[in-house]
Motif scaffolding. Structure first.
Motif, PDB file in Angstrom:
ATOM      1  N   LYS A  59      -8.479  -1.519  -1.752  1.00  0.00           N
ATOM      2  CA  LYS A  59      -7.774  -0.451  -1.017  1.00  0.00           C
ATOM      3  C   LYS A  59      -6.275  -0.749  -0.928  1.00  0.00           C
ATOM      4  N   SER A  60      -5.950  -1.954  -0.459  1.00  0.00           N
ATOM      5  CA  SER A  60      -4.533  -2.320  -0.329  1.00  0.00           C
ATOM      6  C   SER A  60      -3.841  -2.311  -1.684  1.00  0.00           C
ATOM      7  N   THR A  61      -4.548  -2.824  -2.691  1.00  0.00           N
ATOM      8  CA  THR A  61      -3.968  -2.877  -4.040  1.00  0.00           C
ATOM      9  C   THR A  61      -3.638  -1.465  -4.530  1.00  0.00           C
ATOM     10  N   PHE A 103       2.097  -1.443   6.680  1.00  0.00           N
ATOM     11  CA  PHE A 103       1.493  -2.548   5.940  1.00  0.00           C
ATOM     12  C   PHE A 103       0.356  -3.151   6.734  1.00  0.00           C
ATOM     13  N   GLN A 104      -0.631  -3.633   5.978  1.00  0.00           N
ATOM     14  CA  GLN A 104      -1.797  -4.221   6.655  1.00  0.00           C
ATOM     15  C   GLN A 104      -1.372  -5.395   7.551  1.00  0.00           C
ATOM     16  N   ASP A 105      -0.380  -6.166   7.075  1.00  0.00           N
ATOM     17  CA  ASP A 105       0.102  -7.289   7.893  1.00  0.00           C
ATOM     18  C   ASP A 105       1.390  -6.916   8.636  1.00  0.00           C
ATOM     19  N   ALA A 179      -0.756   4.351   4.761  1.00  0.00           N
ATOM     20  CA  ALA A 179      -1.048   3.524   5.925  1.00  0.00           C
ATOM     21  C   ALA A 179      -2.243   2.631   5.624  1.00  0.00           C
ATOM     22  N   ASP A 180      -1.982   1.316   5.663  1.00  0.00           N
ATOM     23  CA  ASP A 180      -3.029   0.343   5.344  1.00  0.00           C
ATOM     24  C   ASP A 180      -3.601  -0.202   6.654  1.00  0.00           C
ATOM     25  N   GLU A 181      -4.807   0.176   6.961  1.00  0.00           N
ATOM     26  CA  GLU A 181      -5.452  -0.207   8.232  1.00  0.00           C
ATOM     27  C   GLU A 181      -4.530   0.051   9.435  1.00  0.00           C
TER      28      GLU A 181
HETATM   29 MG    MG Z   1      -6.414  -4.420   2.505  1.00  0.00          MG
END
Ligand code: MG
Ligand code: ATP
Lengths: 241, 291
Positions: A59-61, A103-105, A179-181
């Motif tokens: 997903k993130s990729t 970002f997820q992070d 939007a990642d998570e």
């Molecule tokens: Mg991810």
């Protein structure tokens, strides 16, 4: 399936003017391992897309290759008619300004205040400082972080950081929001608020892509298209009502 | 632009210690360089004054006769730009000497023959250095009838040799300190860059151009160089003031030596140089990092 690349672009120009994102046979490999494999996906202007799938599905990729944080190994991507393979490094910043990313992070700058983190997007785009001030505070208010605008990110809770990350993603009024998570660190009530918030931008015409394994929450709140991926390939797409 | 300056100032404040070290290093280098410049500016001026503004005496051989004078003048004039040329015959010279010494001694009256040579006193119009005078004198000496050219070459020449040795040492020291300051500045920028690695990454991701990303570092380098230069010159000025007020005034006038502070031109040049140093250090290190 074989298709001439130029042909593919022509098609975009003539028949599908409302397509904003197109992926054609996209592969992404890390070493020998596929993170994305044979992805074909067309997204229309103003769509609301969920990208769901288990952890490590890609997903993130998938989001990363869209804003060129990662280059595809094979395949082609068109963003608003631009072929990503042909974007020069001097044009890259301008491509990225069309996106708003969560970002997820989070990627908040730890020694910059909440305000400075959000303002950075507008300053980088060369906005006037009076406009920046007004706009940043307004967006922070809508995510409920205006009172902590002077705080440094490490002093915030995970949920608070996430809300700042969302504020930064939308402050530039991007045409595409990735939007990642975006609700990963939030309780269900706060998650709901963020989703409603992103929904607002969707209603104003922005294309919104949300990657999350928490499909349950997403499905229960908004309608859109669900793209389910696992092990780097699209399993199925379904339109939810 | 104000945005970048504000940002750079905030970063300097944030990394106070590192920036202070850098500014002090730059100022030390500037101090060394400016001490040498101060020395050279003053020494050159003193040498000029000892040389009395390009004056030289040409002593002629004893077989010189007055009808050779126009030819000689023409020859000398052909060699360089002469301001004025006065012929002093041996008779004039001895009369002058007699007048000056008459009160003290009658020794000169007892001489049968005039021991002094005929002479020409010249002043060179335009010259930039003592070396130029020296060269000119040597070419005059090659003229047949000329016995000797006097321009204080004896001890002044020796002094000049030492002076030149100093000069070479000075250049060497200046280069060395320039390199040290450059290295330190480049290193500070590198550290600043790595301490802001996340920030740079985020800036790229949200669509900042490379110029936007680099500008604060350049402003920081320029400010460091500028403040380093100012600080170095200030230390020099304070030292200069306390030393020069301590020098015995009668001694200073006796050796015709008053130390002057650097000229405005040199001061501006030094500040410009140190600012450039800050910029160049930044340029080198960003070039290396952002390969
Ligand atoms: Mg991810
Ligand atoms: N930089 C990288 N180097 C090597 N492998 C990577 C890299 N980034 C991702 N991968 C691999 O690619 C695959 C997909 O990763 P990705 O981050 O896209 O998953 P994800 O669906 O976002 O998972 P999650 O829900 O946990 O965030 C994983 O197997 C991961 O190990």
């Amino acid at each position: 399936m074989t298709m001439d690349v130029n042909n593919f672009e022509d098609m975009n120009d003539t028949n599908n003017k409302n397509l904003t994102i197109r992926l054609f046979n996209v592969n992404k490999r890390y070493g020998g391992k596929f993170a994305l494999k044979g992805i074909n996906l067309d997204i229309e202007q103003g769509e609301f897309i969920f990208i769901s799938g288990p952890s490590g599905a890609g997903k993130s990729t998938l989001l990363k290759v869209l804003y060129l944080a990662e280059k595809v190994s094979e395949g082609q991507i068109l963003i608003e008619g631009m072929n990503l393979a042909r974007i020069s490094s001097s044009k890259l910043p301008f491509l990225r300004r069309r996106f708003g990313m969560v970002f997820q992070d989070f990627k908040l700058i730890p020694n910059r205040t909440v305000y400075e983190n959000v303002a950075l997007v507008l300053e980088a785009a060369g906005a006037k400082s009076s406009f920046v001030k007004k706009k940043v505070m307004q967006v922070l208010r809508t995510v409920g972080m205006d009172k902590k605008f002077k705080a440094l990110p490490p002093t915030l809770s995970g949920g608070e950081q996430q809300r700042v990350a969302v504020a930064r993603a939308v402050v530039g009024d991007p045409s595409i929001i990735l939007a990642d998570e975006p609700t990963g660190s939030l309780d269900s009530k706060s998650a709901q608020l963020i989703l409603d918030f992103l929904m607002e931008y969707h209603k104003k015409g922005a294309t919104v892509l949300i990657a999350s394994h928490n499909l349950h929450l997403l499905q229960s709140t908004v309608r859109g298209r669900n793209v389910e991926i696992s092990e780097g390939t699209i399993n199925r797409t379904a339109t939810m009502l | 632009m104000t945005h970048f300056v504000k940002k750079a100032l905030a970063d300097i404040r944030l990394n106070r210690f590192l920036n202070l070290i850098t500014i002090i290093t730059i100022s030390l280098s500037i101090l060394v360089v400016s001490v040498f410049l101060l020395f050279f500016e003053n020494a050159s001026r003193v040498i000029e004054s000892w040389n009395q503004g390009g004056r030289a005496m040409i002593y002629l051989k004893s077989d010189f006769s007055l009808d050779m004078l126009p030819d000689l003048k023409a020859k000398i004039n052909a060699l360089g730009d002469i301001d004025d040329m006065v012929f002093i015959s041996k008779t004039q010279a001895i009369d002058k000497l007699k007048k000056e010494m008459s009160s003290r001694t009658t020794f000169l009256e007892t001489l049968n023959e005039n021991p002094l040579p005929d002479a020409l006193e010249i002043r060179i119009k335009t010259y930039n250095s003592f070396e130029e005078v020296q060269k000119f004198a040597q070419s005059i000496k090659k003229i047949e009838i000329v016995e000797e050219v006097e321009y204080g070459q004896g001890w002044l020449g020796k002094f000049l040799k030492i002076f030149n040795l100093f000069k070479i040492t000075g250049y060497g020291m200046c280069t060395l300190f320039f390199l040290i300051a450059l290295f330190i500045t480049a290193n500070t920028v590198r550290l600043a860059f790595y301490s802001r690695k996340i920030e740079v990454e985020v800036m790229r991701l949200v669509g900042a151009t490379e110029t936007f990303i680099k500008a604060p570092f350049y402003v920081e380098g320029l400010l460091q160089g500028f403040f380093g230069g100012i600080l170095g010159l200030m230390v020099l000025l304070i030292t200069y003031l306390s030393v020069s007020s301590g020098i015995d005034q009668s001694l200073a006038s006796y050796i015709y030596f008053d130390i002057r502070f650097l000229s405005l031109k040199i001061i501006l040049l030094i500040i410009f140089g140190s600012t450039f140093l800050g910029w160049f250090g930044c340029y080198l290190s960003l070039k290396q990092i952002l390969k």
